[in-house]
Design an enzyme around this catalytic site. Structure first.
Site, short mmCIF file in Angstrom:
data_model
loop_
_atom_site.label_atom_id
_atom_site.label_comp_id
_atom_site.label_asym_id
_atom_site.label_seq_id
_atom_site.Cartn_x
_atom_site.Cartn_y
_atom_site.Cartn_z
N LYS A 196 0.77 -1.22 0.02
CA LYS A 196 0.15 -0.10 0.00
C LYS A 196 0.98 1.32 -0.06
O LYS A 196 1.35 1.82 0.86
CB LYS A 196 -0.94 0.10 1.25
N GLU A 269 10.52 1.77 10.27
CA GLU A 269 11.30 2.89 9.98
C GLU A 269 10.30 4.02 10.45
O GLU A 269 9.46 4.36 9.66
CB GLU A 269 11.98 3.35 8.82
N CYS A 303 13.20 11.47 6.50
CA CYS A 303 13.30 10.86 7.82
C CYS A 303 14.60 11.24 8.45
O CYS A 303 14.96 11.29 9.79
CB CYS A 303 13.04 9.50 8.07
N GLU A 401 9.20 16.42 15.68
CA GLU A 401 9.64 16.42 14.31
C GLU A 401 8.80 17.26 13.56
O GLU A 401 7.48 17.44 13.49
CB GLU A 401 9.53 14.91 13.72
#
Length: 532
Positions: A196, A269, A303, A401
């Protein structure tokens, strides 16, 4: 100091789709989605302009179930294909990616809004990944002789079997690297894949699937579904034999809980609040170049990019002045060529987050050294690369973040302080250290709590060292991609031990007491001769 000289690049070349993205190509790619013929459609929009880009069929939970059923049927035959034949398919895919790169570069830019130079890094990454696993899978997956329980009498081997059908959920920020990069080793290990991709950048993932089919991958082995995680995520988890996820920490925690409940493996991750340390002996020109490369690729939507910059007192003022000046001169705009340094954010939610983080920091006393504003004159989702100082713990972006082109700079007086501050986060994905002394840099790197640490490089050195594992600690995730870990996680290890002549039970006519004495003496001899 607020710099107001970020070049204004006219978005003329990015105002429409490039000629390569024809209706025929988009139709061929969207036809790869596993969905009913009368499926509802969702329209994606090009970040450069906000104009409609593609109409994608939306998969339902029943479509996901169907994809897994067909994948299971196909996986049996695929697992029987010799590794040397799978290798040929990956190497053909490698060549096709390089030959047709202009097409996928246009597609990635259209879907994500990133610059062409950032998109090209994904092309190189996938070529390297395909070559690595094609050339190393036979060695990594081959049966391994292991030491037997009784020397000479126990023949022990470790075998590797595919998990079955792997579910992969891949993000929008690196749509080729994250989609194909995780699927290739899973496929090379003999698994089928149901994936997906994020809806916004599904076309790029479907392009990779299309090329793999052209390279010789059998039908049904790699399938894609499109839809919201809230709609089809449960069906993916219910059917998967293994789950690979890249995305937010919050969602990753839920996936880990669900995978644990089902007793299947998962690799995650997740987020990062990555730090870069500029030591007092750093080459300032190189460190400034490194900071640009660390903070602003893909408009900071990466990331492993840097959002915290710690600079030693001795070089702080010079570094900050040069970094701010260089940042203010970055070329920013929409263009389907290599002319731009910084592209667009990908979706309105990211623009909203970046704006909120910067506005909150400024309202609470942060100083803007560069950037600090949206650029609707360039396109609906552009935001200037931004440098902040005087950032304090009460500001949202201090520990959360941002995932945008924003970095905060902090001064430090000694290396121990810098390491402690860099490690003062729940995340642990990537870090960067800059120094003229490689021995010192590696020593500092070893003390940083991050899955990858780069010395005199932003992130590309560790990421590109594909023979080494890549992943995060703490809230940045579980498991690793790349290297042996990147393919072995998609396998089930099996130990086969063949006992010959005599085992652990006493021979006929020998008592257990006597046999215990014999084995005790044997164990002492084995230890004395250094046997492992």
């Amino acid at each position: 100091m607020i710099t107001d000289d970020i070049p204004r690049s006219a978005p003329a070349r990015g105002s429409g789709l490039p000629p390569s993205l024809t209706p025929a190509l988009l139709a061929r790619l969207t036809a790869r989605v596993t969905a009913a013929a009368d499926a509802a459609k969702v329209t994606t929009n090009a970040p450069y302009t906000g104009a409609p880009l593609a109409d994608l069929p939306v998969s339902t939970p029943a479509d996901v179930d169907d994809a897994f059923a067909r994948a299971r049927a196909a996986q049996v035959g695929w697992a029987a294909v010799p590794v040397r034949e799978r290798k040929k398919i990956l190497l053909r895919f490698h060549d096709l990616v390089l030959e047709r790169q202009d097409e996928v570069l246009d597609l990635m830019q259209a879907e994500s809004g990133k610059t062409r130079r950032d998109a090209f890094l994904e092309v190189t990454d996938i070529a390297i990944t395909a070559r690595y696993y094609a050339r190393n899978a036979a060695r990594l997956l081959s049966p391994k002789r292991r030491r037997g329980a009784i020397p000479l009498l126990t023949r022990t081997a470790e075998l590797r079997h595919p998990k079955g059908v792997v579910a992969i959920v891949s993000p929008w920020n690196y749509p080729l690297s994250m989609a194909a990069g995780d699927a290739l080793p899973a496929l090379m290990a003999g698994n089928a894949v149901v994936q997906k991709p994020d809806t916004q950048t599904a076309g790029t993932a479907l392009w990779a699937l299309d090329l793999m089919r052209e390279a010789g991958l059998p039908p049904g082995v790699w399938q894609m579904v499109v839809g919201r995680g809230s709609s089809i995520g449960g069906a993916l988890m219910d059917n998967a034999d293994y789950m690979m996820f890249t995305g937010s920490t919050a969602t990753g925690r839920q996936i880990a809980r669900d995978a644990g409940e089902r007793l299947i493996g998962s690799s995650l991750e997740l987020g990062g609040k990555n730090a870069m340390l500029v030591l007092d002996d750093a080459d300032i020109d190189r460190a400034v170049d490194g900071a640009i490369a660390a903070c602003f690729p893909s408009a900071g939507q990466l990331c492993v990019s840097v959002e915290r910059l710690y600079v030693a007192d001795a070089v702080h003022d010079r570094f900050v002045a040069e970094f701010a000046a260089r940042t203010g001169k970055l070329r920013m705009g929409a263009a389907y060529d290599y002319s731009q340094d910084v592209g667009s954010l990908t979706n309105p939610a990211q623009l909203e987050t970046v704006t909120a983080h910067v506005d909150d920091a400024v309202a609470k006393g942060a100083t803007v050294l560069a950037g600090g504003r949206a650029r609707p004159d360039l396109g609906p989702l552009f935001y200037e690369p931004t440098i902040l100082t005087d950032v304090t713990p009460d500001m949202t972006l201090y520990e959360n973040e941002t995932f945008g082109p924003v970095v905060s700079i902090y001064r430090f007086s000694d290396v121990d302080e810098a390491i402690a501050r860099a490690n003062a986060t729940s995340y642990g994905l990537n870090a960067s250290v800059w120094t003229r002394n490689g021995v010192r840099g590696r020593a500092v790197a070893a003390r940083l709590r991050a899955g990858t640490v780069n010395v005199n490089e932003a992130f590309a050195a560790a990421w590109g060292s594909i023979d080494a594992p890549m992943g995060g600690m703490g809230d940045s995730g579980l498991g690793r991609r790349h290297g042996a870990d990147g393919i072995l996680k998609y396998t089930e290890p099996q130990t086969v031990a063949h006992q010959r002549i005599q085992g652990f039970n006493p021979p006929t006519g020998v008592s257990h007491e006597t046999w215990a004495v014999v084995l005790t003496s044997a164990l002492k001899v084995l230890k004395a001769i250094g046997s492992r």
